[in-house]
Design an enzyme around this catalytic site. Sequence first.
Site, PDB file in Angstrom:
ATOM      1  N   LYS A 281       0.846  -1.188   0.000  1.00  0.00           N
ATOM      2  CA  LYS A 281       0.000   0.000   0.000  1.00  0.00           C
ATOM      3  C   LYS A 281       0.887   1.245   0.000  1.00  0.00           C
ATOM      4  CE  LYS A 281      -3.926   2.056   2.506  1.00  0.00           C
ATOM      5  NZ  LYS A 281      -4.839   1.907   3.668  1.00  0.00           N
TER       6      LYS A 281
ATOM      7  N   SER B 222      -9.985  -0.450   6.982  1.00  0.00           N
ATOM      8  CA  SER B 222      -9.402  -0.284   5.649  1.00  0.00           C
ATOM      9  C   SER B 222      -8.650  -1.488   5.111  1.00  0.00           C
ATOM     10  CB  SER B 222      -8.472   0.938   5.636  1.00  0.00           C
ATOM     11  OG  SER B 222      -9.219   2.122   5.699  1.00  0.00           O
TER      12      SER B 222
ATOM     13  N   SER C 242      -9.662   1.900   2.727  1.00  0.00           N
ATOM     14  CA  SER C 242      -8.788   2.626   1.828  1.00  0.00           C
ATOM     15  C   SER C 242      -7.741   1.742   1.131  1.00  0.00           C
ATOM     16  CB  SER C 242      -8.065   3.735   2.601  1.00  0.00           C
ATOM     17  OG  SER C 242      -7.244   3.192   3.634  1.00  0.00           O
TER      18      SER C 242
END
Length: 486
Positions: free
Chosen positions: A78, A177, A153
């Site tokens: 990420k 997330s 996210s």
Amino acid sequence: MKLHELTIEQASDLLKNKEIASVELTRAVLDRIEAVDGKVGAFLTVDADGAMAQAEAADHRLAKGDTAPLTGIPLGIKDLICTQGLRTTCASKMLENFIPPYDATVISRLKNAGAVIVGKLNMDEFAMGSTTEHSGFQITRNPWNLNRIPGGSSGGSAAAVAADMCLGALGSDTGGSIRQPASHCGVVGIKPTYGRVSRFGLVAFASSLDQIGPLGKTVDDCAIMLDAIAGHDPKDSTSVPEPVPSFAAIAADGLSDVVVGIPNAYSGAQGLDPQVGAAVERAVKTIESLGARCIDVSLPHTDHAVAAYYVIAPSEASSNLARYDGVKYGFRDKSQADLLQMYRSTRSQGFGAEVQRRIILGTYALSAGYYDAYYGKASQIRTLIKNDFQSAFASCDAIVSPVAPTPAYPIGKTLDDPLTMYLSDIFTLSANLAGIPGISVPCGFSDDGLPIGLQIMGRHFNEPMLFKIARQFEKAANITDKKPPL
């Protein structure tokens, strides 16, 4: 089976037995990214040359008998976790050209384990969002239906794993997330206990809530990754010196000694899709069939969790993001001669609408005259929620619930309705407020063929119980072999 479709466990066995090489596996993954990421949009940066160099080094390690489970395994990261020499943007124009001079602790540990990092994955800007539509660069699409959100996210991480563009990925979880996009994309994702995994090198959103964790194709793959990254880190003052068991070695020996709590607060939750409710009910019956005893538990302050979270998280974000002022590093509007105008213009241009909204909310909640009414009150609610879980865990070993109230919804649906997006975190953010671990494991599909996830939560530092239940449920449910129709 094609190489890019392998699980970490399968690929590791083949690498150990010299049936494949890491350069061969990594090339297959890079080819897969080239073939399908134009449709999905999971990657912000692909480091093909770096990945192949790491794969060659991994093959040398394997030739010398260094057969750690992640040696030679291609992973995605990420894009808010610092990677030395590799762009880390937080999906924001504010950090569009930021190249960290150091690795986050989790990256150092992955490299020490011999993993291959193929690139950085899209996300909601600064991890603020639940759809990965709030990236400053591109929208990520759900591999199961390209017109649907992948969740957020960590949507890029979940979508990349689901689409076989990496064998596993790291995400971060501030209010769901990791677990929510894992649910929407039909993969497994775990948010460890707060303090279990070092946050050093994680670009902060809400420092008392953020936690790094893995997303994988199977429960075992997540266990292998968590084994590599968990453990105390003196560079992180919130890291806890708690012994780390081998999560991958947890035996699957039945659930006859396990008591599972079913929260009555979740059964009639606002906006719960009947298909999600039915899938979770079937999952509970499967867990019972494995020998577990299911009981009702009470989490009386759940109704206040969303409100408390959306005071605490924006308040911490307002403080953390104050450093992006155009002076020290990152984007700067050089057209402004006046200092205050430069601040205003830099932050207006560098931050997207959702980040600006949360900074404004948080700054207001922390302002003089409102601190006690908002942040102080939310902190008291947080303590009550933590106490609710402690009381519930006095009578059970784990708590199960939905992950998200609905399957993945159409792209664009909540862009003009942030409240609906915030309410989609209703089942996940309590675990962050309490600091407890939670895992999402696929438990079914909607009538439209979209994945649905089951959430399992446990006591602080009791990830072994989550892996025990999730591993056996996954085997009994037998749905993780299904692939999206890309």
